[in-house]
Design an enzyme around this catalytic site. Structure first.
Site, PDB file in Angstrom:
ATOM      1  N   HIS A  29      52.617 -20.830  30.969  1.00 36.13           N
ATOM      2  CA  HIS A  29      53.341 -21.949  31.578  1.00 36.13           C
ATOM      3  C   HIS A  29      54.683 -22.141  30.861  1.00 36.13           C
ATOM      4  O   HIS A  29      55.732 -22.229  31.512  1.00 36.13           O
ATOM      5  CB  HIS A  29      52.481 -23.217  31.472  1.00 36.13           C
ATOM      6  CG  HIS A  29      53.107 -24.436  32.034  1.00 36.13           C
ATOM      7  ND1 HIS A  29      52.793 -24.906  33.289  1.00 36.13           N
ATOM      8  CD2 HIS A  29      54.007 -25.298  31.525  1.00 36.13           C
ATOM      9  CE1 HIS A  29      53.481 -26.004  33.517  1.00 36.13           C
ATOM     10  NE2 HIS A  29      54.232 -26.266  32.457  1.00 36.13           N
ATOM     11  N   GLU A  30      54.669 -22.187  29.540  1.00 33.74           N
ATOM     12  CA  GLU A  30      55.912 -22.391  28.780  1.00 33.74           C
ATOM     13  C   GLU A  30      56.825 -21.164  28.842  1.00 33.74           C
ATOM     14  O   GLU A  30      58.045 -21.300  28.911  1.00 33.74           O
ATOM     15  CB  GLU A  30      55.595 -22.774  27.330  1.00 33.74           C
ATOM     16  CG  GLU A  30      54.928 -24.123  27.187  1.00 33.74           C
ATOM     17  CD  GLU A  30      55.694 -25.282  27.812  1.00 33.74           C
ATOM     18  OE1 GLU A  30      56.953 -25.278  27.800  1.00 33.74           O
ATOM     19  OE2 GLU A  30      55.022 -26.197  28.336  1.00 33.74           O
ATOM     20  N   HIS A  33      58.789 -21.400  32.017  1.00 28.46           N
ATOM     21  CA  HIS A  33      59.920 -22.330  31.889  1.00 28.46           C
ATOM     22  C   HIS A  33      61.078 -21.654  31.159  1.00 28.46           C
ATOM     23  O   HIS A  33      62.241 -21.748  31.594  1.00 28.46           O
ATOM     24  CB  HIS A  33      59.522 -23.579  31.093  1.00 28.46           C
ATOM     25  CG  HIS A  33      58.679 -24.564  31.829  1.00 28.46           C
ATOM     26  ND1 HIS A  33      58.987 -25.044  33.077  1.00 28.46           N
ATOM     27  CD2 HIS A  33      57.538 -25.188  31.450  1.00 28.46           C
ATOM     28  CE1 HIS A  33      58.062 -25.917  33.453  1.00 28.46           C
ATOM     29  NE2 HIS A  33      57.167 -26.018  32.478  1.00 28.46           N
TER      30      HIS A  33
END
Length: 180
Positions: A29-30, A33
């Site tokens: 997820h990070e 980003h």
């Protein structure tokens, strides 16, 4: 004859099944980003070495380690988070578009992981049916894939909540009229 019961471990062995899945999911997820921000023109995460799947770069001591362990001790469902990737929206080539893309990238990564886990869950089930000798190992793999589906859909929809600093707050900020 009464057999003495063995004490339950402090943290269930199930922790060993879902913890690696949770760690990979929040790191992905990070990473998403960071990668999206870089592609939108922001090199902040790149300069800090955060465009990586190395979990050591993304671990937040409380939310990645302590909080999930406390939930496991309490018998609560697994949950956790990673250290947020720093971004500078002023560096995006197109501020609004970039902020929406970067915010949705993490959610998109979780939804892709959900779909991959679902497909592999079905494939492992078929293999287990065809090769019964491998069933014990495949049962563990399938359990991990179940957590891959469950945790990633939870993470995706949780992050859609329009509450700062969650990703949904950035998306709704740009998509709703100012008075909303």
């Amino acid at each position: 004859m009464h057999r003495p019961s063995t004490p339950e471990p402090a943290i269930s062995l199930e922790f060993l099944v879902w913890a690696p899945v949770l760690l990979f999911s929040i790191v992905a997820h990070e990473y998403a980003h960071a990668e999206a921000a870089y592609r939108q023109g922001d090199d902040t995460a790149y300069m800090l070495g955060r465009i990586t799947f190395n979990p050591l770069k993304h671990i937040d001591p409380f939310m990645t380690v302590i909080f999930p362990a406390l939930l496991a001790l309490a018998g609560a469902p697994p949950f956790g988070a990673a250290k947020p990737v720093p971004v500078n929206p002023r560096k995006y080539r197109h501020y609004v578009r970039g902020d929406i893309i970067v915010s949705l990238a993490g959610i998109g990564a979780n939804l892709v992981l959900f779909l991959v886990s679902a497909a592999l869950f079905a494939a492992v089930g078929l293999v287990a049916g065809a090769l019964p000798a491998l069933e014990p190992s495949l049962t563990i793999a399938q359990r991990m894939l179940f957590y891959g589906m469950w945790l990633n859909v939870i993470l995706a929809f949780f992050n859609l909540l329009p509450i700062p600093p969650l990703d949904g707050s950035h998306v709704f900020y740009h998509m709703l009229p100012p008075q909303a």
